[in-house]
Motif scaffolding. Structure first.
Motif, PDB file in Angstrom:
ATOM      1  N   VAL A 149      -5.171  -2.433  -7.086  1.00  0.00           N
ATOM      2  CA  VAL A 149      -4.934  -0.903  -6.731  1.00  0.00           C
ATOM      3  C   VAL A 149      -5.797   0.181  -7.394  1.00  0.00           C
ATOM      4  O   VAL A 149      -6.368   1.141  -6.825  1.00  0.00           O
ATOM      5  CB  VAL A 149      -3.344  -0.529  -7.312  1.00  0.00           C
ATOM      6  N   LYS A 150      -6.288   0.017  -8.546  1.00  0.00           N
ATOM      7  CA  LYS A 150      -7.265   0.711  -9.482  1.00  0.00           C
ATOM      8  C   LYS A 150      -8.637   0.694  -8.539  1.00  0.00           C
ATOM      9  O   LYS A 150      -9.124   1.919  -8.191  1.00  0.00           O
ATOM     10  CB  LYS A 150      -7.222   0.494 -10.652  1.00  0.00           C
ATOM     11  N   ALA A 151      -9.077  -0.566  -8.173  1.00  0.00           N
ATOM     12  CA  ALA A 151     -10.240  -0.640  -7.430  1.00  0.00           C
ATOM     13  C   ALA A 151     -10.166   0.181  -6.161  1.00  0.00           C
ATOM     14  O   ALA A 151     -10.947   0.967  -5.697  1.00  0.00           O
ATOM     15  CB  ALA A 151     -10.743  -1.716  -7.103  1.00  0.00           C
ATOM     16  N   ALA A 152      -9.077  -0.012  -5.361  1.00  0.00           N
ATOM     17  CA  ALA A 152      -8.742   0.785  -4.101  1.00  0.00           C
ATOM     18  C   ALA A 152      -8.771   2.373  -4.255  1.00  0.00           C
ATOM     19  O   ALA A 152      -9.460   3.262  -3.590  1.00  0.00           O
ATOM     20  CB  ALA A 152      -7.492   0.361  -3.409  1.00  0.00           C
ATOM     21  N   VAL A 153      -8.156   2.839  -5.363  1.00  0.00           N
ATOM     22  CA  VAL A 153      -8.074   4.256  -5.822  1.00  0.00           C
ATOM     23  C   VAL A 153      -9.299   4.753  -6.048  1.00  0.00           C
ATOM     24  O   VAL A 153      -9.830   5.973  -5.503  1.00  0.00           O
ATOM     25  CB  VAL A 153      -7.013   4.676  -6.893  1.00  0.00           C
ATOM     26  N   GLU A 154     -10.252   4.166  -6.907  1.00  0.00           N
ATOM     27  CA  GLU A 154     -11.554   4.506  -7.148  1.00  0.00           C
ATOM     28  C   GLU A 154     -12.432   4.564  -6.028  1.00  0.00           C
ATOM     29  O   GLU A 154     -13.311   5.337  -5.943  1.00  0.00           O
ATOM     30  CB  GLU A 154     -12.073   3.833  -8.312  1.00  0.00           C
ATOM     31  N   SER A 160     -14.485   7.692  -4.579  1.00  0.00           N
ATOM     32  CA  SER A 160     -16.021   7.910  -4.726  1.00  0.00           C
ATOM     33  C   SER A 160     -16.854   7.508  -3.179  1.00  0.00           C
ATOM     34  O   SER A 160     -17.783   8.067  -3.013  1.00  0.00           O
ATOM     35  CB  SER A 160     -16.472   6.785  -5.562  1.00  0.00           C
ATOM     36  N   GLY A 161     -15.760   6.902  -2.300  1.00  0.00           N
ATOM     37  CA  GLY A 161     -16.344   6.554  -1.042  1.00  0.00           C
ATOM     38  C   GLY A 161     -17.481   5.308  -1.285  1.00  0.00           C
ATOM     39  O   GLY A 161     -18.014   5.047  -0.081  1.00  0.00           O
ATOM     40  N   GLU A 162     -17.566   4.865  -2.289  1.00  0.00           N
ATOM     41  CA  GLU A 162     -18.307   3.803  -2.224  1.00  0.00           C
ATOM     42  C   GLU A 162     -17.521   2.445  -1.713  1.00  0.00           C
ATOM     43  O   GLU A 162     -16.357   2.281  -2.064  1.00  0.00           O
ATOM     44  CB  GLU A 162     -19.012   3.587  -3.832  1.00  0.00           C
ATOM     45  N   ARG A 163     -18.382   1.462  -1.084  1.00  0.00           N
ATOM     46  CA  ARG A 163     -17.830   0.275  -0.618  1.00  0.00           C
ATOM     47  C   ARG A 163     -17.712  -0.642  -1.694  1.00  0.00           C
ATOM     48  O   ARG A 163     -18.731  -0.859  -2.365  1.00  0.00           O
ATOM     49  CB  ARG A 163     -18.663  -0.178   0.578  1.00  0.00           C
ATOM     50  N   LEU A 164     -16.702  -1.659  -1.585  1.00  0.00           N
ATOM     51  CA  LEU A 164     -16.839  -2.774  -2.534  1.00  0.00           C
ATOM     52  C   LEU A 164     -17.284  -3.973  -1.992  1.00  0.00           C
ATOM     53  O   LEU A 164     -17.444  -4.009  -0.720  1.00  0.00           O
ATOM     54  CB  LEU A 164     -15.119  -3.065  -2.991  1.00  0.00           C
ATOM     55  N   PRO A 165     -17.882  -4.756  -2.919  1.00  0.00           N
ATOM     56  CA  PRO A 165     -18.400  -5.869  -2.381  1.00  0.00           C
ATOM     57  C   PRO A 165     -17.652  -7.093  -1.514  1.00  0.00           C
ATOM     58  O   PRO A 165     -16.451  -7.173  -1.788  1.00  0.00           O
ATOM     59  CB  PRO A 165     -19.011  -6.889  -3.653  1.00  0.00           C
ATOM     60  N   ALA A 166     -18.326  -7.570  -0.708  1.00  0.00           N
ATOM     61  CA  ALA A 166     -17.695  -8.823   0.054  1.00  0.00           C
ATOM     62  C   ALA A 166     -15.968  -8.348   0.624  1.00  0.00           C
ATOM     63  O   ALA A 166     -15.998  -7.377   1.050  1.00  0.00           O
ATOM     64  CB  ALA A 166     -17.593  -9.960  -0.830  1.00  0.00           C
ATOM     65  N   HIS A 167     -15.386  -9.316   0.465  1.00  0.00           N
ATOM     66  CA  HIS A 167     -13.905  -9.277   0.987  1.00  0.00           C
ATOM     67  C   HIS A 167     -13.069  -8.397   0.412  1.00  0.00           C
ATOM     68  O   HIS A 167     -12.075  -8.237   0.712  1.00  0.00           O
ATOM     69  CB  HIS A 167     -13.442 -10.895   1.191  1.00  0.00           C
ATOM     70  N   ILE A 168     -13.642  -7.882  -1.036  1.00  0.00           N
ATOM     71  CA  ILE A 168     -12.702  -7.052  -1.650  1.00  0.00           C
ATOM     72  C   ILE A 168     -12.460  -5.713  -0.902  1.00  0.00           C
ATOM     73  O   ILE A 168     -11.237  -5.085  -1.099  1.00  0.00           O
ATOM     74  CB  ILE A 168     -13.522  -6.977  -3.085  1.00  0.00           C
ATOM     75  N   GLN A 169     -13.302  -5.279  -0.331  1.00  0.00           N
ATOM     76  CA  GLN A 169     -13.012  -4.121   0.495  1.00  0.00           C
ATOM     77  C   GLN A 169     -11.764  -4.184   1.621  1.00  0.00           C
ATOM     78  O   GLN A 169     -11.021  -3.478   1.784  1.00  0.00           O
ATOM     79  CB  GLN A 169     -14.242  -3.625   1.347  1.00  0.00           C
ATOM     80  N   TYR A 170     -11.515  -5.404   2.084  1.00  0.00           N
ATOM     81  CA  TYR A 170     -10.669  -5.907   2.903  1.00  0.00           C
ATOM     82  C   TYR A 170      -9.256  -5.465   2.123  1.00  0.00           C
ATOM     83  O   TYR A 170      -8.412  -4.924   2.685  1.00  0.00           O
ATOM     84  CB  TYR A 170     -10.632  -7.164   3.365  1.00  0.00           C
ATOM     85  N   ILE A 171      -9.425  -5.920   0.805  1.00  0.00           N
ATOM     86  CA  ILE A 171      -7.915  -5.516   0.099  1.00  0.00           C
ATOM     87  C   ILE A 171      -7.729  -3.901  -0.382  1.00  0.00           C
ATOM     88  O   ILE A 171      -6.650  -3.478   0.142  1.00  0.00           O
ATOM     89  CB  ILE A 171      -8.219  -6.247  -1.416  1.00  0.00           C
ATOM     90  N   ARG A 194      -6.515  -2.056   2.837  1.00  0.00           N
ATOM     91  CA  ARG A 194      -5.032  -2.505   2.999  1.00  0.00           C
ATOM     92  C   ARG A 194      -4.193  -1.480   1.909  1.00  0.00           C
ATOM     93  O   ARG A 194      -3.146  -0.637   2.303  1.00  0.00           O
ATOM     94  CB  ARG A 194      -4.656  -3.642   2.867  1.00  0.00           C
ATOM     95  N   ILE A 195      -4.838  -1.435   0.536  1.00  0.00           N
ATOM     96  CA  ILE A 195      -3.903  -0.641  -0.354  1.00  0.00           C
ATOM     97  C   ILE A 195      -4.267   0.846   0.106  1.00  0.00           C
ATOM     98  O   ILE A 195      -3.300   1.688  -0.350  1.00  0.00           O
ATOM     99  CB  ILE A 195      -4.423  -0.928  -1.619  1.00  0.00           C
ATOM    100  N   ALA A 196      -5.408   1.142   0.406  1.00  0.00           N
ATOM    101  CA  ALA A 196      -5.839   2.678   0.747  1.00  0.00           C
ATOM    102  C   ALA A 196      -4.732   3.480   1.503  1.00  0.00           C
ATOM    103  O   ALA A 196      -4.471   4.611   1.277  1.00  0.00           O
ATOM    104  CB  ALA A 196      -7.098   2.815   1.365  1.00  0.00           C
ATOM    105  N   GLN A 197      -4.204   2.683   2.235  1.00  0.00           N
ATOM    106  CA  GLN A 197      -3.133   3.249   3.326  1.00  0.00           C
ATOM    107  C   GLN A 197      -1.832   3.810   2.686  1.00  0.00           C
ATOM    108  O   GLN A 197      -1.181   4.598   3.003  1.00  0.00           O
ATOM    109  CB  GLN A 197      -2.599   2.393   4.428  1.00  0.00           C
ATOM    110  N   ASN A 198      -1.759   3.434   1.180  1.00  0.00           N
ATOM    111  CA  ASN A 198      -0.729   3.926   0.498  1.00  0.00           C
ATOM    112  C   ASN A 198      -1.061   4.691  -0.801  1.00  0.00           C
ATOM    113  O   ASN A 198       0.033   4.840  -1.449  1.00  0.00           O
ATOM    114  CB  ASN A 198       0.278   2.535  -0.186  1.00  0.00           C
ATOM    115  N   ILE A 199      -2.203   5.079  -0.727  1.00  0.00           N
ATOM    116  CA  ILE A 199      -2.436   5.720  -1.973  1.00  0.00           C
ATOM    117  C   ILE A 199      -1.729   7.120  -1.903  1.00  0.00           C
ATOM    118  O   ILE A 199      -1.521   7.803  -1.030  1.00  0.00           O
ATOM    119  CB  ILE A 199      -4.011   6.173  -2.109  1.00  0.00           C
ATOM    120  N   ASP A 200      -1.207   7.535  -3.351  1.00  0.00           N
ATOM    121  CA  ASP A 200      -0.206   8.793  -3.684  1.00  0.00           C
ATOM    122  C   ASP A 200      -1.578   9.852  -3.892  1.00  0.00           C
ATOM    123  O   ASP A 200      -1.774   9.918  -4.896  1.00  0.00           O
ATOM    124  CB  ASP A 200       0.749   8.450  -4.513  1.00  0.00           C
TER     125      ASP A 200
END
Length: 256
Positions: free
Chosen positions: A170-175, A179-190, A193-199
């Motif tokens: 969740v912390k990675a998704a929020v950050e 920032s707008g930065e893409r996460l490596p490999a398949h972590i961005q998929y995670i 999905r979490i980003a849809q629920n960010i408060d």
């Protein structure tokens, strides 16, 4: 629901019944696939005890309703956080009995975080819980199929979506969202999905904490909307609940 109440504090559903959603033949085939190999391998293990010398597994009440399952999880978490664990269902007799089948009473969909193993957090043993784990409890077809198997084929009466304090996913998704930065490999998929629920009404650590809860609620809602699972919820055979584990206190409490 009150987010501060402990797991099992509120009753949820009526008596558990056998599911009629799968034929006996299909059930037998599916169960054989999970238990047959173990049964064949048990007698070949080094130091295996002959059947005639193996004591009968001790009888332990198996929760059969959502209410009973919640109470058992609550009692187990109480033992865990007060350092009074019993480590149940680990004896040689229990291990041998499980080679011919399994009857878990709850399914926990949790995060992969190494600090939150459901069997320890709820002080349960072999054959007691079916656990499905993905980063941030994120759903995909494999996770959904695994949850459905536990409910529809093994008649599990309780599904718990278990988030936890300081969730790295969740912390990675929020950050990443900030920032707008893409996460490596398949972590961005995670993260997607979490980003849809960010408060986004919160800031800093409060945003991460609130999103952990919002993510649990969204996943619980998704599962409860699955037609086959929804039918069992409506009939009282199944409860799907959200909960959160606090690393600082080791307490699990319900999330509404």
């Amino acid at each position: 629901m009150n987010s501060d109440r402990a797991v099992g504090a509120q009753p949820t559903a009526s008596a558990h019944e056998r599911s009629a959603l799968a034929s006996p033949a299909r059930r037998a085939l599916l169960r054989l696939g999970l238990t047959g190999t173990a049964a064949l391998g048990a007698t070949a293990a080094l130091g295996a005890v002959p059947a005639s010398a193996t004591p009968t597994a001790p009888t332990r009440h198996r929760p059969g309703t959502p209410d009973e399952a919640l109470r058992e999880l609550a009692a187990g978490n109480q033992r865990w956080r007060t350092f009074r664990q019993r480590h149940p269902d680990e004896s040689p007799a229990v291990r041998r009995s499980l080679t011919s089948g399994q009857h878990p009473f709850a399914l926990v969909l949790g995060c992969i975080d190494s600090r939150v193993p459901p069997e320890l957090v709820f002080d349960q043993g072999l054959g007691d819980l079916m656990t499905v784990r993905s980063a941030g409890e994120v759903l995909d077809e494999a996770v959904l199929g695994s949850v459905a198997y536990g409910v529809l084929e093994l008649d599990i009466p309780l599904v718990m979506v278990l988030g936890h304090q300081s969730c790295g996913a969740v912390k990675a998704a929020v950050e990443s969202d900030l920032s707008g930065e893409r996460l490596p490999a398949h972590i961005q998929y995670i993260a997607d999905r979490i980003a849809q629920n960010i408060d986004r009404t919160q800031e800093g650590d409060a945003r991460i904490s609130s999103t952990i809860d919002a993510n649990v609620r969204a996943i619980r809602t998704h599962l409860a909307a699955e037609p086959d699972l929804a039918a069992k919820v409506t009939s009282g055979q199944l409860a799907i609940v959200g909960a959160r584990y606090e690393l600082t206190t080791q307490r699990v409490h319900r999330i509404g």
